[in-house]
Enzyme design. Structure first.
Site, PDB file in Angstrom:
ATOM      1  N   LYS A  28      27.896  19.962  -8.442  1.00  0.00           N
ATOM      2  CA  LYS A  28      27.297  18.690  -8.864  1.00  0.00           C
ATOM      3  C   LYS A  28      27.569  17.601  -7.823  1.00  0.00           C
ATOM      4  O   LYS A  28      26.655  16.896  -7.401  1.00  0.00           O
ATOM      5  CB  LYS A  28      27.899  18.286 -10.215  1.00  0.00           C
ATOM      6  N   LYS A  55      38.375  20.169 -12.820  1.00  0.00           N
ATOM      7  CA  LYS A  55      38.242  19.909 -14.253  1.00  0.00           C
ATOM      8  C   LYS A  55      39.587  20.091 -14.903  1.00  0.00           C
ATOM      9  O   LYS A  55      40.449  20.804 -14.372  1.00  0.00           O
ATOM     10  CB  LYS A  55      37.249  20.894 -14.883  1.00  0.00           C
ATOM     11  N   ASP A  83      35.743  13.397 -20.202  1.00  0.00           N
ATOM     12  CA  ASP A  83      34.792  14.460 -20.519  1.00  0.00           C
ATOM     13  C   ASP A  83      34.765  14.514 -22.049  1.00  0.00           C
ATOM     14  O   ASP A  83      35.067  13.509 -22.700  1.00  0.00           O
ATOM     15  CB  ASP A  83      35.245  15.788 -19.879  1.00  0.00           C
ATOM     16  N   THR A 107      26.054   8.613 -17.672  1.00  0.00           N
ATOM     17  CA  THR A 107      25.518   9.975 -17.753  1.00  0.00           C
ATOM     18  C   THR A 107      24.118   9.940 -18.376  1.00  0.00           C
ATOM     19  O   THR A 107      23.169  10.542 -17.854  1.00  0.00           O
ATOM     20  CB  THR A 107      26.463  10.884 -18.565  1.00  0.00           C
ATOM     21  N   ASN A 157      28.255  10.507 -26.286  1.00  0.00           N
ATOM     22  CA  ASN A 157      28.151   9.501 -25.229  1.00  0.00           C
ATOM     23  C   ASN A 157      26.913   9.700 -24.355  1.00  0.00           C
ATOM     24  O   ASN A 157      26.246   8.740 -23.978  1.00  0.00           O
ATOM     25  CB  ASN A 157      29.436   9.535 -24.392  1.00  0.00           C
ATOM     26  N   SER A 159      31.381   7.229 -11.455  1.00  0.00           N
ATOM     27  CA  SER A 159      32.816   7.423 -11.211  1.00  0.00           C
ATOM     28  C   SER A 159      33.120   7.201  -9.722  1.00  0.00           C
ATOM     29  O   SER A 159      34.134   6.609  -9.359  1.00  0.00           O
ATOM     30  CB  SER A 159      33.242   8.845 -11.582  1.00  0.00           C
TER      31      SER A 159
HETATM   32  N1  GLU Z   1      32.953  14.747 -17.094  1.00  0.00           N
HETATM   33  C1  GLU Z   1      31.826  14.279 -16.368  1.00  0.00           C
HETATM   34  C2  GLU Z   1      31.046  15.434 -15.778  1.00  0.00           C
HETATM   35  O1  GLU Z   1      31.112  16.537 -16.257  1.00  0.00           O
HETATM   36  C3  GLU Z   1      32.200  13.217 -15.342  1.00  0.00           C
HETATM   37  C4  GLU Z   1      33.179  13.639 -14.299  1.00  0.00           C
HETATM   38  C5  GLU Z   1      33.646  12.499 -13.425  1.00  0.00           C
HETATM   39  O2  GLU Z   1      33.213  11.374 -13.620  1.00  0.00           O
HETATM   40  O3  GLU Z   1      34.472  12.770 -12.563  1.00  0.00           O
HETATM   41  O4  GLU Z   1      30.271  15.268 -14.882  1.00  0.00           O
END
Ligand code: GLU
Length: 426
Positions: free
Chosen positions: A91, A103, A143, A187, A218, A355
């Protein structure tokens, strides 16, 4: 049984056929760089001690410090966290952030803990993983079932341990503690920009499109709201307890307000004012996936559309707002049916993009307006979406494979520039 991570690596292998990347580099990317499993002892409000298990996985850091959220959920396992860290790697590369992927997670039902227990758990987790994270090493974020309040506690705990304030160690903090404006809705907002860009490419007008959204958290609630406001007809939304459907379209702001007060979607249809706005039928969280709509948006958990139910999907376009909601087997079935799947690593990248903006703001000490955050997000995600669209069309591959090709080209280039066996043989 195939683990989630082996399922994820299938996407890597498919994309690798189209990218000039050495076999050594591809092989390396099938394994996370480092995985940490920790025990977190927490003193509960009744005086007893409970020990929770948590994880942090740093998947690949070739393109920069690793980046990715922390999940609090009963289903958290090492395999799940590793796969999510793999997805974060791709990503961040797909949308050109200077980050690798990571993660974390703790296996628990967060709703069963008091606020003070949750705070002790969050601080305990940081005590356990502190040497593994840092602004130039690994930068966590929210998350599933974690939020700005929890990020604030975690940043504070990290700063206490190190004896200096380190806002850039974690993103998604409250704005008062160095969080970025617009991070909370990023998001959903990013997903909306991608949907708009793709619909424009396809020559579809919002008014002609019916939409179903699985998951009203969210991300799901924000994207449903944005689409509603842009004129799409959102006919169904659901949460883990059930959903509502109206062929004539739902009034999303009312449902959002209702859910905030009553906490459950299934109560929406026959209580208070919402049923006066429009009548609704109920449906389950699974039924929503088989609805006859143009656009289906899985915005809940991974593994929702599988080999078992992919054949019953009637939507023409799927936008993955959740991470990993469509399995690799389901991809093949959907592809044969002519369903276009727009992948998570592009569609939900808005969260990690903002972020990144937060990390930049923390390091520079100069804070942006909401307008600046929003316009940077819009232009960057739309630009990456256009490239992925173009790769899919020029190479005649799915949008998922195109997004992986795009990401893998960037990761492969960095891996090669760092030095591979090929490099020494030249
Ligand atoms: N948890 C979110 C994702 O899966 C954001 C991760 C982040 O901002 O570092 O993309």
């Amino acid at each position: 049984m195939a683990t989630l991570l082996t399922d994820a690596s299938r996407r890597l292998e498919r994309a690798a056929q189209y990218v000039p990347i050495s076999d050594d580099a591809t092989e390396r990317l099938k394994f996370p760089k480092a995985s940490l499993k920790v025990a977190i002892p927490v003193r509960m409000d009744d005086g007893s001690l409970r020990v929770f298990e948590g994880y942090r996985v740093r998947y690949d850091d070739t393109r920069g410090p690793t980046k990715g959220g922390i999940r609090f959920h009963p289903g958290v396992s090492l395999d799940e966290v590793q796969s999510l860290a793999f997805w974060m790697t791709f990503k961040c590369a797909a949308v050109n952030l200077p980050f690798g992927g990571a993660k974390g997670g703790i296996t628990l039902n967060p709703k069963a803990l008091s606020r003070l227990e949750l705070e002790r758990l969050s601080r305990g987790y940081i005590n356990a993983i502190a040497p593994f994270i840092g602004p130039d090493l690994d930068v966590p974020a929210p998350d599933m079932y974690t939020n700005p309040m929890i990020m604030g506690w975690m940043m504070d705990q990290y700063s206490i341990i190190n004896g200096r304030r380190s806002p850039a160690v974690i993103t998604g903090k409250p704005v008062s503690m160095g969080g970025s404006r617009g991070r909370d809705t990023a998001t959903g907002r990013g997903a909306f920009f991608v949907i708009q860009a793709m619909m424009a490419q396809l020559g579809k007008s919002p008014e002609a499109m019916t939409v179903a959204v699985q998951g009203f958290g969210n991300a799901g609630s924000v994207v449903a709201r944005q689409l509603f406001e842009a004129g799409y007809k959102v006919v169904a939304v659901s949460d883990s307890k059930g959903g509502v459907y109206n062929a004539g379209g739902l009034h999303i702001p009312d449902i959002q307000q209702f859910k905030q007060t009553h906490h459950a979607m299934k109560d929406v249809y026959c209580k208070d004012t919402v049923c006066n706005v429009a009548s609704h039928d109920t449906l389950t969280n699974e039924d929503i996936l088989a609805l006859d709509v143009d656009i289906l948006i899985p915005a809940a958990l991974e593994n929702q559309i599988t080999a078992q139910n992919a054949a019953s999907v009637q939507a023409r376009y799927i936008f993955e707002v959740a991470n990993g909601p469509v399995t690799a087997d389901a991809d093949e079935i959907l592809d044969k049916k002519g369903v276009s799947v727009f992948p998570d690593i592009l569609v939900n990248a808005g969260g990690v993009m903002v972020s990144h903006f937060e990390w930049v703001q923390n390091r520079s000490g100069l804070y942006w307006t909401l307008e600046k955050v929003d316009s940077e997000l819009r232009s960057r995600i739309t630009q990456e979406a256009a490239v992925i669209w173009q790769i899919a069309n020029s190479k005649a591959v799915s949008f998922r494979t195109a997004a992986y090709i795009h990401a893998l080209s960037r990761i492969g280039e960095a891996l090669n520039d760092r030095g591979t066996r090929d490099y020494y043989l030249q």
